[in-house]
Design a protein around this motif. Structure first.
Motif, PDB file in Angstrom:
ATOM      1  N   SER A  62      12.448  -4.597   3.939  1.00  0.00           N
ATOM      2  CA  SER A  62      12.968  -4.152   5.243  1.00  0.00           C
ATOM      3  C   SER A  62      12.026  -3.141   5.886  1.00  0.00           C
ATOM      4  O   SER A  62      11.770  -3.199   7.094  1.00  0.00           O
ATOM      5  CB  SER A  62      14.357  -3.527   5.076  1.00  0.00           C
ATOM      6  N   LEU A  63      11.502  -2.223   5.083  1.00  0.00           N
ATOM      7  CA  LEU A  63      10.613  -1.199   5.639  1.00  0.00           C
ATOM      8  C   LEU A  63       9.378  -1.838   6.271  1.00  0.00           C
ATOM      9  O   LEU A  63       8.963  -1.477   7.379  1.00  0.00           O
ATOM     10  CB  LEU A  63      10.208  -0.213   4.539  1.00  0.00           C
ATOM     11  N   LEU A  64       8.784  -2.800   5.580  1.00  0.00           N
ATOM     12  CA  LEU A  64       7.597  -3.465   6.132  1.00  0.00           C
ATOM     13  C   LEU A  64       7.906  -4.159   7.453  1.00  0.00           C
ATOM     14  O   LEU A  64       7.087  -4.151   8.381  1.00  0.00           O
ATOM     15  CB  LEU A  64       7.068  -4.486   5.135  1.00  0.00           C
ATOM     16  N   ARG A  65       9.087  -4.738   7.533  1.00  0.00           N
ATOM     17  CA  ARG A  65       9.457  -5.423   8.769  1.00  0.00           C
ATOM     18  C   ARG A  65       9.646  -4.433   9.912  1.00  0.00           C
ATOM     19  O   ARG A  65       9.501  -4.799  11.079  1.00  0.00           O
ATOM     20  CB  ARG A  65      10.715  -6.267   8.544  1.00  0.00           C
ATOM     21  N   GLY A  66       9.990  -3.197   9.591  1.00  0.00           N
ATOM     22  CA  GLY A  66      10.057  -2.166  10.618  1.00  0.00           C
ATOM     23  C   GLY A  66       8.691  -1.601  10.944  1.00  0.00           C
ATOM     24  O   GLY A  66       8.335  -1.415  12.106  1.00  0.00           O
ATOM     25  N   LEU A  67       7.881  -1.358   9.906  1.00  0.00           N
ATOM     26  CA  LEU A  67       6.559  -0.753  10.123  1.00  0.00           C
ATOM     27  C   LEU A  67       5.661  -1.634  10.979  1.00  0.00           C
ATOM     28  O   LEU A  67       4.787  -1.138  11.684  1.00  0.00           O
ATOM     29  CB  LEU A  67       5.874  -0.484   8.774  1.00  0.00           C
ATOM     30  N   ARG A  68       5.881  -2.942  10.940  1.00  0.00           N
ATOM     31  CA  ARG A  68       4.984  -3.819  11.715  1.00  0.00           C
ATOM     32  C   ARG A  68       5.174  -3.635  13.214  1.00  0.00           C
ATOM     33  O   ARG A  68       4.383  -4.132  14.011  1.00  0.00           O
ATOM     34  CB  ARG A  68       5.191  -5.276  11.319  1.00  0.00           C
ATOM     35  N   ARG A  69       6.232  -2.905  13.610  1.00  0.00           N
ATOM     36  CA  ARG A  69       6.432  -2.609  15.034  1.00  0.00           C
ATOM     37  C   ARG A  69       5.586  -1.419  15.493  1.00  0.00           C
ATOM     38  O   ARG A  69       5.601  -1.074  16.673  1.00  0.00           O
ATOM     39  CB  ARG A  69       7.902  -2.282  15.308  1.00  0.00           C
ATOM     40  N   TYR A  70       4.902  -0.776  14.555  1.00  0.00           N
ATOM     41  CA  TYR A  70       4.162   0.448  14.871  1.00  0.00           C
ATOM     42  C   TYR A  70       2.681   0.281  14.555  1.00  0.00           C
ATOM     43  O   TYR A  70       2.295  -0.545  13.710  1.00  0.00           O
ATOM     44  CB  TYR A  70       4.744   1.637  14.079  1.00  0.00           C
ATOM     45  N   ASP A  71       1.887   1.113  15.205  1.00  0.00           N
ATOM     46  CA  ASP A  71       0.441   1.057  15.018  1.00  0.00           C
ATOM     47  C   ASP A  71       0.057   1.962  13.850  1.00  0.00           C
ATOM     48  O   ASP A  71      -0.530   3.029  14.028  1.00  0.00           O
ATOM     49  CB  ASP A  71      -0.241   1.508  16.315  1.00  0.00           C
ATOM     50  N   CYS A  72       0.434   1.528  12.657  1.00  0.00           N
ATOM     51  CA  CYS A  72       0.176   2.333  11.464  1.00  0.00           C
ATOM     52  C   CYS A  72      -0.617   1.502  10.456  1.00  0.00           C
ATOM     53  O   CYS A  72      -0.764   0.290  10.613  1.00  0.00           O
ATOM     54  CB  CYS A  72       1.483   2.824  10.849  1.00  0.00           C
ATOM     55  N   THR A  73      -1.127   2.178   9.439  1.00  0.00           N
ATOM     56  CA  THR A  73      -1.906   1.511   8.397  1.00  0.00           C
ATOM     57  C   THR A  73      -1.093   1.471   7.120  1.00  0.00           C
ATOM     58  O   THR A  73      -0.555   2.498   6.704  1.00  0.00           O
ATOM     59  CB  THR A  73      -3.221   2.300   8.150  1.00  0.00           C
ATOM     60  N   VAL A  74      -1.000   0.300   6.511  1.00  0.00           N
ATOM     61  CA  VAL A  74      -0.205   0.156   5.286  1.00  0.00           C
ATOM     62  C   VAL A  74      -1.117  -0.206   4.117  1.00  0.00           C
ATOM     63  O   VAL A  74      -1.891  -1.164   4.193  1.00  0.00           O
ATOM     64  CB  VAL A  74       0.882  -0.925   5.455  1.00  0.00           C
ATOM     65  N   ARG A  75      -1.060   0.607   3.087  1.00  0.00           N
ATOM     66  CA  ARG A  75      -1.792   0.335   1.843  1.00  0.00           C
ATOM     67  C   ARG A  75      -0.748   0.073   0.742  1.00  0.00           C
ATOM     68  O   ARG A  75       0.319   0.672   0.750  1.00  0.00           O
ATOM     69  CB  ARG A  75      -2.639   1.541   1.447  1.00  0.00           C
ATOM     70  N   CYS A  76      -1.073  -0.800  -0.173  1.00  0.00           N
ATOM     71  CA  CYS A  76      -0.122  -1.160  -1.223  1.00  0.00           C
ATOM     72  C   CYS A  76      -0.742  -0.977  -2.598  1.00  0.00           C
ATOM     73  O   CYS A  76      -1.886  -1.377  -2.825  1.00  0.00           O
ATOM     74  CB  CYS A  76       0.310  -2.614  -1.074  1.00  0.00           C
ATOM     75  N   VAL A  77       0.019  -0.372  -3.495  1.00  0.00           N
ATOM     76  CA  VAL A  77      -0.396  -0.231  -4.890  1.00  0.00           C
ATOM     77  C   VAL A  77       0.775  -0.687  -5.747  1.00  0.00           C
ATOM     78  O   VAL A  77       1.741   0.051  -5.949  1.00  0.00           O
ATOM     79  CB  VAL A  77      -0.768   1.229  -5.234  1.00  0.00           C
ATOM     80  N   ALA A  78       0.701  -1.918  -6.229  1.00  0.00           N
ATOM     81  CA  ALA A  78       1.821  -2.492  -6.978  1.00  0.00           C
ATOM     82  C   ALA A  78       1.693  -2.173  -8.461  1.00  0.00           C
ATOM     83  O   ALA A  78       0.597  -2.131  -9.012  1.00  0.00           O
ATOM     84  CB  ALA A  78       1.846  -4.000  -6.795  1.00  0.00           C
ATOM     85  N   ALA A  79       2.838  -1.955  -9.080  1.00  0.00           N
ATOM     86  CA  ALA A  79       2.845  -1.887 -10.540  1.00  0.00           C
ATOM     87  C   ALA A  79       2.636  -3.302 -11.083  1.00  0.00           C
ATOM     88  O   ALA A  79       2.827  -4.291 -10.359  1.00  0.00           O
ATOM     89  CB  ALA A  79       4.171  -1.319 -11.018  1.00  0.00           C
ATOM     90  N   ARG A  80       2.250  -3.348 -12.336  1.00  0.00           N
ATOM     91  CA  ARG A  80       1.969  -4.635 -12.959  1.00  0.00           C
ATOM     92  C   ARG A  80       3.135  -5.613 -12.800  1.00  0.00           C
ATOM     93  O   ARG A  80       4.283  -5.272 -13.109  1.00  0.00           O
ATOM     94  CB  ARG A  80       1.676  -4.394 -14.440  1.00  0.00           C
ATOM     95  N   GLY A  81       2.852  -6.802 -12.279  1.00  0.00           N
ATOM     96  CA  GLY A  81       3.885  -7.825 -12.157  1.00  0.00           C
ATOM     97  C   GLY A  81       4.863  -7.603 -11.010  1.00  0.00           C
ATOM     98  O   GLY A  81       5.855  -8.304 -10.900  1.00  0.00           O
ATOM     99  N   MET A  82       4.594  -6.623 -10.161  1.00  0.00           N
ATOM    100  CA  MET A  82       5.562  -6.279  -9.105  1.00  0.00           C
ATOM    101  C   MET A  82       4.926  -6.402  -7.729  1.00  0.00           C
ATOM    102  O   MET A  82       5.048  -5.512  -6.881  1.00  0.00           O
ATOM    103  CB  MET A  82       6.093  -4.869  -9.329  1.00  0.00           C
ATOM    104  N   HIS A  83       4.227  -7.509  -7.521  1.00  0.00           N
ATOM    105  CA  HIS A  83       3.458  -7.682  -6.293  1.00  0.00           C
ATOM    106  C   HIS A  83       4.302  -8.192  -5.138  1.00  0.00           C
ATOM    107  O   HIS A  83       5.359  -8.783  -5.327  1.00  0.00           O
ATOM    108  CB  HIS A  83       2.281  -8.622  -6.561  1.00  0.00           C
ATOM    109  N   MET A  84       3.775  -7.971  -3.954  1.00  0.00           N
ATOM    110  CA  MET A  84       4.488  -8.366  -2.738  1.00  0.00           C
ATOM    111  C   MET A  84       4.560  -9.881  -2.581  1.00  0.00           C
ATOM    112  O   MET A  84       3.603 -10.592  -2.880  1.00  0.00           O
ATOM    113  CB  MET A  84       3.750  -7.763  -1.535  1.00  0.00           C
ATOM    114  N   ASP A  85       5.674 -10.316  -2.092  1.00  0.00           N
ATOM    115  CA  ASP A  85       5.878 -11.717  -1.753  1.00  0.00           C
ATOM    116  C   ASP A  85       4.815 -12.135  -0.708  1.00  0.00           C
ATOM    117  O   ASP A  85       4.722 -11.524   0.364  1.00  0.00           O
ATOM    118  CB  ASP A  85       7.300 -11.836  -1.172  1.00  0.00           C
ATOM    119  N   PRO A  86       3.997 -13.176  -0.993  1.00  0.00           N
ATOM    120  CA  PRO A  86       2.953 -13.572  -0.037  1.00  0.00           C
ATOM    121  C   PRO A  86       3.510 -13.993   1.319  1.00  0.00           C
ATOM    122  O   PRO A  86       2.825 -13.850   2.343  1.00  0.00           O
ATOM    123  CB  PRO A  86       2.238 -14.739  -0.730  1.00  0.00           C
ATOM    124  N   VAL A  87       4.743 -14.472   1.335  1.00  0.00           N
ATOM    125  CA  VAL A  87       5.350 -14.866   2.615  1.00  0.00           C
ATOM    126  C   VAL A  87       5.582 -13.626   3.484  1.00  0.00           C
ATOM    127  O   VAL A  87       5.325 -13.626   4.692  1.00  0.00           O
ATOM    128  CB  VAL A  87       6.686 -15.619   2.368  1.00  0.00           C
TER     129      VAL A  87
END
Ligand code: CP
Length: 319
Positions: free
Chosen positions: A175-200
Protein backbone atom coordinates in the motif's frame (compact mmCIF):
# COMPACT_ATOMS: atom_id res chain seq x y z
CA UNK A 1 -17.53 15.86 -3.67
CA UNK A 2 -14.25 14.52 -2.30
CA UNK A 3 -12.82 11.13 -3.36
CA UNK A 4 -13.55 9.58 0.04
CA UNK A 5 -17.20 10.63 0.48
CA UNK A 6 -19.49 7.61 0.43
CA UNK A 7 -16.68 5.36 -0.89
CA UNK A 8 -15.16 2.12 0.40
CA UNK A 9 -11.46 2.20 1.34
CA UNK A 10 -9.90 -0.88 -0.24
CA UNK A 11 -6.62 0.06 -1.91
CA UNK A 12 -4.20 2.99 -2.21
CA UNK A 13 -4.78 2.72 -5.95
CA UNK A 14 -8.06 4.56 -5.39
CA UNK A 15 -6.33 7.83 -4.61
CA UNK A 16 -4.48 10.42 -6.62
CA UNK A 17 -2.13 12.95 -5.19
CA UNK A 18 -4.81 15.61 -4.69
CA UNK A 19 -6.96 13.12 -2.76
CA UNK A 20 -4.07 12.24 -0.48
CA UNK A 21 -3.21 15.89 0.11
CA UNK A 22 -6.87 16.65 0.94
CA UNK A 23 -6.87 13.86 3.51
CA UNK A 24 -3.61 15.11 5.03
CA UNK A 25 -4.86 18.72 5.17
CA UNK A 26 -7.97 17.42 6.92
CA UNK A 27 -5.78 15.45 9.34
CA UNK A 28 -3.86 18.67 10.09
CA UNK A 29 -7.18 20.33 10.89
CA UNK A 30 -8.19 17.41 13.13
CA UNK A 31 -4.81 17.63 14.87
CA UNK A 32 -5.40 21.30 15.64
CA UNK A 33 -8.86 20.48 17.03
CA UNK A 34 -7.39 17.71 19.21
CA UNK A 35 -4.65 20.04 20.49
CA UNK A 36 -7.26 22.63 21.47
CA UNK A 37 -9.51 19.96 23.01
CA UNK A 38 -12.29 21.16 20.74
CA UNK A 39 -13.08 18.39 18.24
CA UNK A 40 -16.15 18.79 16.05
CA UNK A 41 -18.33 15.78 16.90
CA UNK A 42 -19.80 15.69 13.44
CA UNK A 43 -20.31 11.91 13.28
CA UNK A 44 -22.86 11.92 16.09
CA UNK A 45 -25.34 9.13 15.28
CA UNK A 46 -22.95 7.17 13.04
CA UNK A 47 -21.92 3.62 13.98
CA UNK A 48 -18.62 1.92 13.19
CA UNK A 49 -18.65 -1.89 13.16
CA UNK A 50 -15.32 -3.63 13.80
CA UNK A 51 -15.09 -7.05 12.13
CA UNK A 52 -11.64 -8.43 12.88
CA UNK A 53 -11.05 -11.95 11.64
CA UNK A 54 -7.35 -11.55 12.44
CA UNK A 55 -5.35 -10.12 15.32
CA UNK A 56 -4.77 -6.39 15.70
CA UNK A 57 -3.78 -3.90 18.36
CA UNK A 58 -3.36 -0.56 16.62
CA UNK A 59 -5.61 -0.69 13.59
CA UNK A 60 -8.82 -1.73 15.32
CA UNK A 61 -8.37 0.47 18.37
CA UNK A 62 -7.31 3.50 16.32
CA UNK A 63 -10.40 3.25 14.10
CA UNK A 64 -12.65 2.81 17.12
CA UNK A 65 -11.03 5.68 19.02
CA UNK A 66 -11.29 7.88 15.94
CA UNK A 67 -15.01 7.22 15.63
CA UNK A 68 -15.62 7.84 19.35
CA UNK A 69 -13.70 11.12 19.26
CA UNK A 70 -15.88 12.28 16.36
CA UNK A 71 -19.03 11.64 18.39
CA UNK A 72 -19.99 8.32 16.79
CA UNK A 73 -20.31 4.94 18.45
CA UNK A 74 -18.63 1.57 17.89
CA UNK A 75 -19.66 -2.06 17.98
CA UNK A 76 -18.39 -5.33 16.53
CA UNK A 77 -15.89 -8.03 17.37
CA UNK A 78 -12.14 -8.40 17.77
CA UNK A 79 -12.25 -12.17 17.53
CA UNK A 80 -14.44 -14.04 15.06
CA UNK A 81 -14.41 -17.08 17.39
CA UNK A 82 -17.11 -15.45 19.49
CA UNK A 83 -19.42 -15.00 16.50
CA UNK A 84 -21.33 -17.28 14.12
CA UNK A 85 -18.57 -16.59 11.60
CA UNK A 86 -16.78 -19.60 13.08
CA UNK A 87 -17.61 -22.82 14.88
CA UNK A 88 -20.12 -25.58 14.18
CA UNK A 89 -22.84 -23.25 12.89
CA UNK A 90 -20.47 -21.19 10.77
CA UNK A 91 -22.36 -18.90 8.45
CA UNK A 92 -21.08 -17.54 5.20
CA UNK A 93 -18.93 -14.46 4.94
CA UNK A 94 -21.64 -12.94 2.76
CA UNK A 95 -24.23 -13.35 5.50
CA UNK A 96 -21.90 -11.99 8.20
CA UNK A 97 -21.20 -8.83 6.22
CA UNK A 98 -24.85 -8.49 5.21
CA UNK A 99 -25.72 -8.34 8.93
CA UNK A 100 -22.94 -5.89 9.72
CA UNK A 101 -24.14 -3.60 6.94
CA UNK A 102 -27.62 -3.62 8.49
CA UNK A 103 -26.22 -2.55 11.85
CA UNK A 104 -23.53 0.00 11.05
CA UNK A 105 -22.63 2.84 8.72
CA UNK A 106 -19.03 1.79 8.20
CA UNK A 107 -17.41 -1.64 8.65
CA UNK A 108 -13.70 -1.80 9.37
CA UNK A 109 -12.47 -5.30 8.72
CA UNK A 110 -9.24 -7.28 8.84
CA UNK A 111 -9.41 -10.59 7.05
CA UNK A 112 -6.89 -13.37 6.35
CA UNK A 113 -8.21 -13.85 2.81
CA UNK A 114 -6.67 -11.47 0.28
CA UNK A 115 -9.40 -9.53 -1.53
CA UNK A 116 -12.21 -10.42 0.88
CA UNK A 117 -13.00 -6.81 1.93
CA UNK A 118 -13.22 -5.80 -1.74
CA UNK A 119 -15.36 -8.82 -2.59
CA UNK A 120 -17.93 -8.22 0.14
CA UNK A 121 -18.03 -4.50 -0.63
CA UNK A 122 -19.30 -5.20 -4.15
CA UNK A 123 -22.75 -6.19 -2.95
CA UNK A 124 -22.96 -3.61 -0.17
CA UNK A 125 -24.93 -0.47 -0.88
CA UNK A 126 -25.97 0.63 2.62
CA UNK A 127 -22.60 0.67 4.44
CA UNK A 128 -18.98 1.44 3.66
CA UNK A 129 -16.07 -0.98 4.04
CA UNK A 130 -12.59 -0.06 5.27
CA UNK A 131 -9.93 -2.67 4.51
CA UNK A 132 -7.88 -2.93 7.70
CA UNK A 133 -5.49 -5.47 6.15
CA UNK A 134 -6.41 -8.39 3.90
CA UNK A 135 -4.03 -11.35 3.72
CA UNK A 136 -1.08 -10.35 1.57
CA UNK A 137 -3.14 -7.73 -0.24
CA UNK A 138 -3.16 -4.22 1.18
CA UNK A 139 -3.34 -2.22 4.38
CA UNK A 140 -4.47 1.10 2.97
CA UNK A 141 -5.14 3.04 6.16
CA UNK A 142 -1.67 2.13 7.48
CA UNK A 143 -0.15 3.61 4.32
CA UNK A 144 -2.25 6.76 4.71
CA UNK A 145 -0.86 7.11 8.23
CA UNK A 146 2.69 6.47 6.98
CA UNK A 147 2.48 9.03 4.18
CA UNK A 148 0.95 11.61 6.51
CA UNK A 149 3.74 11.08 9.04
CA UNK A 150 6.36 11.65 6.33
CA UNK A 151 4.65 14.86 5.25
CA UNK A 152 4.33 15.99 8.87
CA UNK A 153 8.02 15.41 9.64
CA UNK A 154 9.47 16.80 6.42
CA UNK A 155 6.83 19.25 5.16
CA UNK A 156 6.53 17.38 1.86
CA UNK A 157 6.99 13.85 0.55
CA UNK A 158 8.42 15.24 -2.68
CA UNK A 159 12.20 15.14 -2.68
CA UNK A 160 12.52 12.49 0.03
CA UNK A 161 14.77 9.44 -0.31
CA UNK A 162 13.04 6.51 1.35
CA UNK A 163 14.43 3.03 1.95
CA UNK A 164 11.98 0.16 2.34
CA UNK A 165 13.76 -2.55 4.27
CA UNK A 166 13.25 -6.06 5.52
CA UNK A 167 10.14 -7.89 4.27
CA UNK A 168 9.10 -6.25 1.00
CA UNK A 169 6.15 -8.60 0.45
CA UNK A 170 4.08 -7.14 3.24
CA UNK A 171 0.68 -5.61 2.64
CA UNK A 172 1.68 -2.36 4.37
CA UNK A 173 4.67 -2.04 2.01
CA UNK A 174 2.42 -2.76 -0.98
CA UNK A 175 0.00 0.00 0.00
CA UNK A 176 2.79 2.42 0.86
CA UNK A 177 4.45 1.97 -2.53
CA UNK A 178 1.16 2.62 -4.26
CA UNK A 179 0.93 5.90 -2.37
CA UNK A 180 4.57 6.90 -2.82
CA UNK A 181 4.30 6.62 -6.59
CA UNK A 182 2.09 9.73 -6.48
CA UNK A 183 5.07 11.76 -5.24
CA UNK A 184 8.39 12.83 -6.69
CA UNK A 185 10.47 10.80 -4.26
CA UNK A 186 13.24 8.21 -4.52
CA UNK A 187 12.63 4.68 -3.29
CA UNK A 188 15.45 2.30 -2.39
CA UNK A 189 14.79 -1.28 -1.30
CA UNK A 190 16.82 -3.60 0.91
CA UNK A 191 15.05 -6.94 1.26
CA UNK A 192 15.82 -9.58 3.82
CA UNK A 193 16.69 -12.97 2.43
CA UNK A 194 13.70 -14.51 0.63
CA UNK A 195 11.52 -11.45 1.23
CA UNK A 196 11.72 -9.70 -2.11
CA UNK A 197 9.17 -7.44 -3.72
CA UNK A 198 6.51 -8.85 -5.97
CA UNK A 199 7.73 -8.11 -9.57
CA UNK A 200 4.18 -7.14 -10.55
CA UNK A 201 4.16 -4.44 -7.87
CA UNK A 202 7.59 -3.23 -8.98
CA UNK A 203 6.37 -2.98 -12.58
CA UNK A 204 3.30 -1.10 -11.42
CA UNK A 205 5.38 1.51 -9.61
CA UNK A 206 7.96 1.83 -12.39
CA UNK A 207 5.11 2.08 -14.89
CA UNK A 208 4.02 5.20 -13.01
CA UNK A 209 7.42 6.73 -13.81
CA UNK A 210 9.03 6.13 -10.43
CA UNK A 211 12.42 4.48 -10.10
CA UNK A 212 13.05 1.85 -7.49
CA UNK A 213 16.57 0.64 -6.86
CA UNK A 214 17.49 -2.56 -5.04
CA UNK A 215 20.43 -2.87 -2.66
CA UNK A 216 22.07 -5.41 -0.37
CA UNK A 217 23.65 -2.99 2.06
CA UNK A 218 21.47 -0.76 4.21
CA UNK A 219 24.37 0.66 6.22
CA UNK A 220 26.03 2.17 3.14
CA UNK A 221 22.76 3.82 2.14
CA UNK A 222 21.96 5.45 5.48
CA UNK A 223 23.77 8.80 4.93
CA UNK A 224 21.67 9.59 1.84
CA UNK A 225 18.33 8.57 3.34
CA UNK A 226 15.56 10.65 4.85
CA UNK A 227 13.39 7.70 5.90
CA UNK A 228 14.12 4.07 6.72
CA UNK A 229 10.81 2.22 6.59
CA UNK A 230 11.17 -1.16 8.23
CA UNK A 231 8.50 -3.79 8.59
CA UNK A 232 8.06 -6.82 10.81
CA UNK A 233 10.54 -9.65 10.27
CA UNK A 234 7.87 -12.17 11.06
CA UNK A 235 5.10 -11.92 8.51
CA UNK A 236 2.17 -11.91 10.91
CA UNK A 237 -0.31 -12.04 8.08
CA UNK A 238 1.14 -15.20 6.54
CA UNK A 239 1.02 -18.75 7.90
CA UNK A 240 4.05 -19.32 10.13
CA UNK A 241 5.46 -22.06 7.90
CA UNK A 242 5.12 -19.92 4.75
CA UNK A 243 7.73 -17.43 5.86
CA UNK A 244 11.38 -17.97 5.06
CA UNK A 245 12.70 -16.31 8.18
CA UNK A 246 15.91 -14.32 8.11
CA UNK A 247 18.40 -14.83 10.88
CA UNK A 248 17.70 -12.58 13.82
CA UNK A 249 19.29 -9.21 13.22
CA UNK A 250 20.03 -9.83 9.56
CA UNK A 251 19.07 -6.24 8.82
CA UNK A 252 19.77 -4.63 12.18
CA UNK A 253 19.00 -1.03 12.78
CA UNK A 254 20.85 0.14 15.82
CA UNK A 255 21.34 3.42 17.57
CA UNK A 256 25.05 3.27 16.73
CA UNK A 257 24.45 2.79 13.02
CA UNK A 258 21.93 5.60 12.88
CA UNK A 259 24.25 7.97 14.75
CA UNK A 260 27.14 7.03 12.47
CA UNK A 261 25.08 8.13 9.44
CA UNK A 262 25.47 11.70 10.77
CA UNK A 263 22.04 12.93 9.72
CA UNK A 264 19.82 14.25 12.51
CA UNK A 265 16.68 14.30 10.35
CA UNK A 266 16.97 10.60 9.48
CA UNK A 267 13.64 9.03 10.45
CA UNK A 268 12.95 5.40 11.24
CA UNK A 269 9.40 4.30 10.54
CA UNK A 270 7.73 0.99 11.27
CA UNK A 271 4.03 0.01 11.31
CA UNK A 272 4.55 -2.13 14.43
CA UNK A 273 4.44 -4.66 16.00
CA UNK A 274 8.20 -5.03 15.94
CA UNK A 275 10.62 -7.84 16.45
CA UNK A 276 14.41 -7.84 16.47
CA UNK A 277 14.59 -5.72 13.30
CA UNK A 278 13.83 -2.61 15.38
CA UNK A 279 15.67 -2.60 18.71
CA UNK A 280 14.24 -0.63 21.60
CA UNK A 281 17.41 1.43 21.98
CA UNK A 282 16.23 3.47 18.96
CA UNK A 283 13.10 4.54 20.89
CA UNK A 284 14.78 7.30 22.84
CA UNK A 285 16.44 8.98 19.86
CA UNK A 286 15.44 11.72 17.40
CA UNK A 287 15.30 9.04 14.68
CA UNK A 288 12.18 7.49 16.20
CA UNK A 289 9.25 8.22 13.90
CA UNK A 290 7.26 5.09 14.69
CA UNK A 291 5.51 6.29 17.81
CA UNK A 292 4.51 9.45 15.92
CA UNK A 293 3.11 7.09 13.25
CA UNK A 294 1.11 5.22 15.89
CA UNK A 295 -0.27 8.48 17.31
CA UNK A 296 -1.14 9.69 13.82
CA UNK A 297 -3.16 6.49 13.46
CA UNK A 298 -5.96 8.27 15.31
CA UNK A 299 -5.70 11.63 13.56
CA UNK A 300 -5.62 10.23 10.04
CA UNK A 301 -8.50 7.81 10.67
CA UNK A 302 -10.54 10.68 12.15
CA UNK A 303 -9.90 12.67 8.98
CA UNK A 304 -10.77 9.66 6.85
CA UNK A 305 -14.04 8.94 8.67
CA UNK A 306 -15.00 12.60 8.51
CA UNK A 307 -14.42 12.69 4.77
CA UNK A 308 -16.20 9.34 4.21
CA UNK A 309 -19.24 9.91 6.39
CA UNK A 310 -19.46 13.64 6.97
CA UNK A 311 -20.68 16.40 4.73
CA UNK A 312 -19.70 15.74 1.08
CA UNK A 313 -17.55 18.85 1.02
CA UNK A 314 -15.89 18.21 4.39
CA UNK A 315 -12.21 19.02 4.23
CA UNK A 316 -12.47 21.37 1.25
CA UNK A 317 -11.73 24.32 3.51
CA UNK A 318 -8.89 22.63 5.39
CA UNK A 319 -5.79 24.81 5.56
N1 CP B 1 0.25 -1.64 12.16
C1 CP B 1 -0.70 -2.57 12.39
O1 CP B 1 -1.45 -2.98 11.47
O2 CP B 1 -0.79 -2.98 13.67
P1 CP B 1 -1.87 -4.00 14.24
O3 CP B 1 -1.60 -5.34 13.60
O4 CP B 1 -1.68 -4.01 15.71
O5 CP B 1 -3.23 -3.51 13.84
Amino acid sequence: MNAFAGQHVLSLNQYGRADLELLFDTADEVGRELAKGDVRRDLDGKILMSAFFDKSTRTRLAHETAMLRLGGTVSGFADAEVTRASGSTQESSDDVFRMLALYGDVIVTRHPVTGEPARVSESMDNALVINAGDGTGEHPTQALVDLYTMRQRFGSIDGLTIALVNDLRMRCTRSLLRGLRRYDCTVRCVAARGMHMDPVLRAEVEGAGRTITFHDDLVGLLPELDVVYSSPTVAAELPEDAVPRPAAGELPLSRELLEAAGKDSLTVMHPLPRKEELPVDVDDTPYNGYFQQAANGITVRMALLRLMLGEPDAGRSAA
